[in-house]
Design a protein around this motif. Structure first.
Motif, short mmCIF file in Angstrom:
data_model
loop_
_atom_site.label_atom_id
_atom_site.label_comp_id
_atom_site.label_asym_id
_atom_site.label_seq_id
_atom_site.Cartn_x
_atom_site.Cartn_y
_atom_site.Cartn_z
N ARG A 65 6.24 2.49 -1.43
CA ARG A 65 6.13 1.04 -1.58
C ARG A 65 4.82 0.66 -2.26
N TRP A 66 3.71 1.29 -1.82
CA TRP A 66 2.41 0.95 -2.40
C TRP A 66 2.27 1.44 -3.83
N VAL A 67 2.87 2.58 -4.15
CA VAL A 67 2.84 3.05 -5.54
C VAL A 67 3.52 2.02 -6.43
N SER A 68 4.67 1.52 -6.00
CA SER A 68 5.40 0.52 -6.77
C SER A 68 4.59 -0.76 -6.92
N VAL A 69 3.99 -1.23 -5.82
CA VAL A 69 3.17 -2.45 -5.85
C VAL A 69 2.00 -2.29 -6.82
N MET A 70 1.32 -1.15 -6.74
CA MET A 70 0.13 -0.94 -7.57
C MET A 70 0.50 -0.78 -9.05
N LEU A 71 1.64 -0.17 -9.34
CA LEU A 71 2.07 -0.05 -10.73
C LEU A 71 2.35 -1.44 -11.31
N ASP A 72 2.98 -2.30 -10.51
CA ASP A 72 3.25 -3.65 -10.97
C ASP A 72 1.95 -4.42 -11.19
N LYS A 73 0.96 -4.23 -10.29
CA LYS A 73 -0.33 -4.91 -10.46
C LYS A 73 -1.04 -4.45 -11.72
N LEU A 74 -1.04 -3.14 -11.95
CA LEU A 74 -1.68 -2.61 -13.16
C LEU A 74 -1.00 -3.17 -14.41
N ALA A 75 0.33 -3.19 -14.40
CA ALA A 75 1.07 -3.69 -15.56
C ALA A 75 0.74 -5.16 -15.80
N ALA A 76 0.61 -5.95 -14.72
CA ALA A 76 0.29 -7.36 -14.86
C ALA A 76 -1.11 -7.54 -15.45
N GLN A 77 -2.06 -6.73 -14.97
CA GLN A 77 -3.43 -6.81 -15.51
C GLN A 77 -3.45 -6.46 -16.99
#
Length: 198
Positions: A65-77
């Protein structure tokens, strides 16, 4: 899990069993667990891979779950940084190399502000690709999909089965199309003044 020889603080490193897709295509994801890390999760890009730092006590489900969340955050940045026309052209060439064996070679790739009803356009006879400025700030995978869509038209005119087979090579085609459909649907919703103030 194999121990990370560079980290003496009881950390371990592994690649998730079912890594989520991220970036153009898929890039390597490395999860580093640390006994020192209690609650925080962070992520960063390191060359062609993404490193996610998590507490050692996390379960595999929490990790996924956290890997998915962090990938989305990086992509947004990353998507907040607007690419210039030159960078956009370089990206198009990289995508052509990665997904179309370098066969799609545009002569120009640029942002335009006069496309409000379509995301991109291509003039195969000139080799020119234009992307709507409305894509700026959207996730990278969405911009990549639109670039690939227009690159595909340099190889196959129209939207027949042969064209869509080309785009099957990009693993985030369906997700990107869904994202764009969601944007269009949201734009059609009636605007209710003051709805956010309640």
């Amino acid at each position: 899990m194999s121990a990370d020889p560079l980290n003496r603080a009881g950390a371990s490193t592994r690649t998730p069993a079912n890594p989520p897709l991220n970036g153009p295509g898929t890039s390597a994801i490395e999860v580093r667990r640390s006994a020192r890390r209690r609650r925080t999760v962070s992520a960063y890009r390191e060359g062609d891979r993404t490193v996610v730092l998590i507490p050692a006590r996390m379960s595999e489900a929490e990790e996924q779950r956290w890997v998915s969340v962090m990938l989305d955050k990086l992509a947004a940045q990353e998507s907040k940084r607007v690419l210039g026309d030159g960078e956009l052209a370089e990206r198009a060439l990289r995508l052509s190399d990665q997904y179309f064996e370098g066969r799609a070679r545009p002569t120009t790739v640029r942002w335009v502000t006069n496309q409000n009803t379509r995301w991109g356009s291509c003039t195969p006879s000139e080799g020119s690709i234009r992307l709507s400025h409305r894509l700026q700030g959207m996730p990278e995978y969405v911009v990549d999909y639109v670039l690939l869509h227009e690159l595909g038209h340099l190889l196959v005119p129209g939207h027949g089965p042969r064209f869509w087979r080309l785009l099957d090579a990009y693993p985030r085609t369906e997700r990107a199309r869904g994202y764009l459909e969601g944007v269009v649907a949201a734009e059609r919703l009636p605007h209710v003044p003051g709805a956010r103030d309640e």
